[in-house]
Design an enzyme around this catalytic site. Structure first.
Site, short mmCIF file in Angstrom:
data_model
loop_
_atom_site.label_atom_id
_atom_site.label_comp_id
_atom_site.label_asym_id
_atom_site.label_seq_id
_atom_site.Cartn_x
_atom_site.Cartn_y
_atom_site.Cartn_z
N SER A 62 0.82 -1.21 0.00
CA SER A 62 0.00 0.00 0.00
C SER A 62 0.85 1.26 0.00
O SER A 62 2.01 1.26 0.40
CB SER A 62 -0.90 0.02 1.24
OG SER A 62 -1.61 -1.18 1.36
N1 SAH Z 1 -1.07 -4.95 4.05
C1 SAH Z 1 -0.31 -5.22 2.83
C2 SAH Z 1 -1.14 -4.89 1.60
C3 SAH Z 1 -1.25 -6.09 0.76
S1 SAH Z 1 -2.35 -6.04 -0.62
C4 SAH Z 1 1.03 -4.55 2.84
O1 SAH Z 1 1.30 -3.74 3.75
O2 SAH Z 1 1.85 -4.84 1.96
C5 SAH Z 1 -3.66 -7.10 -0.04
C6 SAH Z 1 -3.29 -8.50 0.33
O3 SAH Z 1 -4.51 -9.14 0.73
C7 SAH Z 1 -2.72 -9.34 -0.81
O4 SAH Z 1 -1.48 -9.87 -0.40
C8 SAH Z 1 -3.75 -10.43 -1.01
O5 SAH Z 1 -3.19 -11.69 -1.36
C9 SAH Z 1 -4.42 -10.49 0.35
N2 SAH Z 1 -5.76 -11.08 0.36
C10 SAH Z 1 -6.78 -10.89 -0.51
N3 SAH Z 1 -7.85 -11.61 -0.14
C11 SAH Z 1 -7.52 -12.26 0.99
C12 SAH Z 1 -8.19 -13.16 1.86
N4 SAH Z 1 -9.45 -13.54 1.65
N5 SAH Z 1 -7.53 -13.65 2.93
C13 SAH Z 1 -6.24 -13.28 3.17
N6 SAH Z 1 -5.55 -12.44 2.40
C14 SAH Z 1 -6.16 -11.93 1.32
#
Ligand code: SAH
Length: 215
Positions: A62
């Protein structure tokens, strides 16, 4: 490496402050979290720019402003037990871990979860607990939580997760509302009733329900 914080972190914190982040504890947590550790090799030169960047498995780390604003919206203290859905790079979890008692973070991609685990070890963040699985289900064995943060866009109000929020607790989640995603803050009052407040529009990868990916 010199002794003090990287000049690029100082500049990032200044940019976040001028963009409207005011919580000193949150800015301090960002200052103590080297974002380059969470960014892939090919994007190192952009690690301290205020923008999202690609990570493995087609996901994104993000934008620092969004990480800061979501963290600020949670009003954390060092007694908080926090649930994060979407570990991704681990950057948001690392920032949370500096302000909360313990962070429970769920990711559906094994690759991302393992990479994040190595970063937490490198930074000696010992108060983060990880799990690979469908975060849409929360973490029932550890519920209830003082705070919940969803870092992938939910198609609608994430009721299953909000059930795991304590009375007096706060959750933030991007929720798809028509064509836009809006960051919503949910507050559960001491009587157990839920209140919601729209903060600002965001762009996150979707929250994908179903089995975790073996990748
Ligand atoms: N908080 C992260 C942002 C990652 S983007 C950071 O600081 O880098 C969102 C993430 O959510 C992705 O890695 C994706 O694989 C995950 N995601 C999406 N749906 C999900 C689910 N149902 N359960 C767990 N993770 C999920």
């Amino acid at each position: 490496m010199s002794g003090g914080p990287d000049i690029r972190i100082i500049q990032l914190v200044m940019a976040l402050r001028s963009a409207g982040l005011s919580d000193k504890a949150v800015l301090g947590a960002i200052e103590r979290t080297p974002r380059d550790v969470f960014v892939p090799q090919g994007f190192q030169d952009q690690a301290y720019e205020n923008r999202p960047l690609p990570i493995d498995c087609g996901q994104t780390i993000s934008q620092p402003f969004v990480v800061g604003a979501m963290t600020q919206a949670l009003k954390l203290d060092d007694r908080c037990k926090v649930l994060e859905i979407g570990t991704g790079s681990g950057y948001q979890a690392a920032v949370l871990a500096r302000l909360a008692r313990r962070v429970y973070t769920v990711e559906r991609y094994r690759t991302l979860s393992k990479e994040a685990e190595a970063r937490f070890a490198e930074l000696r963040l010992s108060n983060i607990v990880q799990r690979i699985g469908d975060g849409a289900l929360g973490w029932p064995e550890q519920a209830p939580f003082d705070r919940i943060i969803v870092t992938a866009a939910a198609p609608e109000r994430p009721d299953g997760l909000l059930e795991q929020l304590k009375p007096g607790g706060i959750a933030v989640a991007p929720v798809q509302q028509g064509k836009v995603q809006t960051l919503i803050r949910y507050t559960r009052d001491d009587a157990g009733d839920l209140h919601e407040e729209a903060l600002f529009d965001v762009r996150f990868v979707p929250l994908v329900s179903g089995a975790a990916r073996a990748l």
